[in-house]
Design an enzyme around this catalytic site. Sequence first.
Site, short mmCIF file in Angstrom:
data_model
loop_
_atom_site.label_atom_id
_atom_site.label_comp_id
_atom_site.label_asym_id
_atom_site.label_seq_id
_atom_site.Cartn_x
_atom_site.Cartn_y
_atom_site.Cartn_z
N CYS A 33 9.15 -3.20 4.66
CA CYS A 33 9.25 -1.74 4.79
C CYS A 33 10.18 -1.37 5.95
CB CYS A 33 7.85 -1.13 4.93
SG CYS A 33 7.79 0.63 4.55
N HIS A 91 4.60 -3.21 0.44
CA HIS A 91 3.71 -3.92 1.36
C HIS A 91 2.98 -5.05 0.62
CE1 HIS A 91 3.94 -1.42 5.00
NE2 HIS A 91 4.22 -0.44 4.16
N GLU A 124 1.35 -7.44 1.88
CA GLU A 124 0.13 -7.83 2.59
C GLU A 124 -1.09 -7.05 2.15
OE1 GLU A 124 1.96 -4.62 5.27
OE2 GLU A 124 2.59 -6.07 3.76
#
Length: 515
Positions: free
Chosen positions: A87, A174, A176
């Site tokens: 990002c 994202h 994660e």
Amino acid sequence: MIILKKQHDTIIVLDFGSQYNQLIARRIREFGVYSELHPHTITAEEIKAMNPKGIIFSGGPNSVYGEGALHCDEKIFDLGLPIFGICYGMQLMTQQFGGTVERANHREYGKAVLKVENESKLYANLPEEQVVWMSHGDLVTGLPEGFVVDATSESCPIAGMSNEAKNLYGVQFHPEVRHSEHGNDLIKNFVFGVCGCSEGWNMENFIEVELEKIRETVGDKKVLCALSGGVDSSVVAVLIHKAIGDQLTCIFVDHGLLRKGEAEGVMKTFSEGFHMNVIKVDAKERFMNKLKGVEDPEQKRKIIGNEFIYVFDDEASKLEGMDFLAQGTLYTDIVESGTATAQTIKSHHNVGGLPEDMQFKLIEPLNTLFKDEVRVLGSELGIPDEIVWRQPFPGPGLGIRVLGEITEEKLEIVRESDAILREEIIKAGLDREIWQYFTALPGMRSVGVMGDERTYDYTVGIRAVTSIDGMTADWARIPWDVLEKISVRIVNEVKHVNRIVYDVTSKPPATIEWE
């Protein structure tokens, strides 16, 4: 931050302010590779001295072209290490190498379908289409020289890019966050496929390093431990006791904001079971006087945090040579309270309410761990399952589950309703499936009918979520018949309650606790 022995491969994560940055390190640890989070201000020389296998730039709330934009030491790009920008991290990399970043027409937040256009090492063995989690207001609109587009989405023409000759990779989403369905695999591809890491990190390593660190820090001094009987403080107490033995004194403060039967259980488990020196302090009246008339949740948290420390200060003055205070602060506590770069969600009781004149030095041996890692650590230390798998319980206790002003009547409603909820969840065999479950009192009253009479009583809210690490969570799908039993019992057995509601909000956008 713990620095492990050199034989352990390490991935460094640079913090640019994302609320998800700890998740990146967590995901990497799940693969058996050690990962540390460091501020974006770290120098290239400092990173070089750590000898990491790769670097990840986290996301962040800023714009790379805005005033106060966060940057890194440009020499980091000269280290020759693989770099993965997520990002904001991708946008920073784009800017660094001469690409273009612009504000998007509208902020993209939520799930999106990603289409893989170029199978770089990052996307090896991944499907051509996958759901990912977006959270950004800016876009990369022009690639830097030497980079190619790896992936696109409907609203993001450059959702992934790479320069494989230099081992530089970036994604706008994202990976994660668990909402990204193949995010773990993508990070794993970077860690193993690009960086060439080997597994080697586990909880035994952590215990070995942390015991040595505690002994070195404390020396022949004495430590006070803030013992609540919850998972975090229990693991802290046992870990420190293992390191320094009787140099540890545990102080258990009964502030009147505990769950039903908790005070008695703590004393029995730790004083009798673990043979620790535990001092019980009855501070119910003291806390209630301080909280009288206070409605603001942030003020309540800080009052409770301050009072805790002052109580410890008072008790320590009665003891000799108490220099350190041990707390069960976790990674998630720190990120929710805001770092130097992250925006604050809410101040945490372990990190936001400490008075400036505190007389102790802090020891926080769990502040690099997530909740699930703490449970593993507890098991490794031989702590019984009934403690290791105990429900997470915040330091402010029921004080933040009574919304608004706290009264004895409201506390009793939450205490009794919560006991019923816990009992029924355990009976249904759901206690290991649900990450956290509790009741809260929003403070609103509603009209009801009980025994042919009109009532005007409180509404109790039930909150139950599934999660892995507490950073993201989904509301638990409790079977309707179980919810019905819970509702009927609370209304029939708890005075001044005539309505039950169930919270069906995920995190984000909501936090797990209501205050």
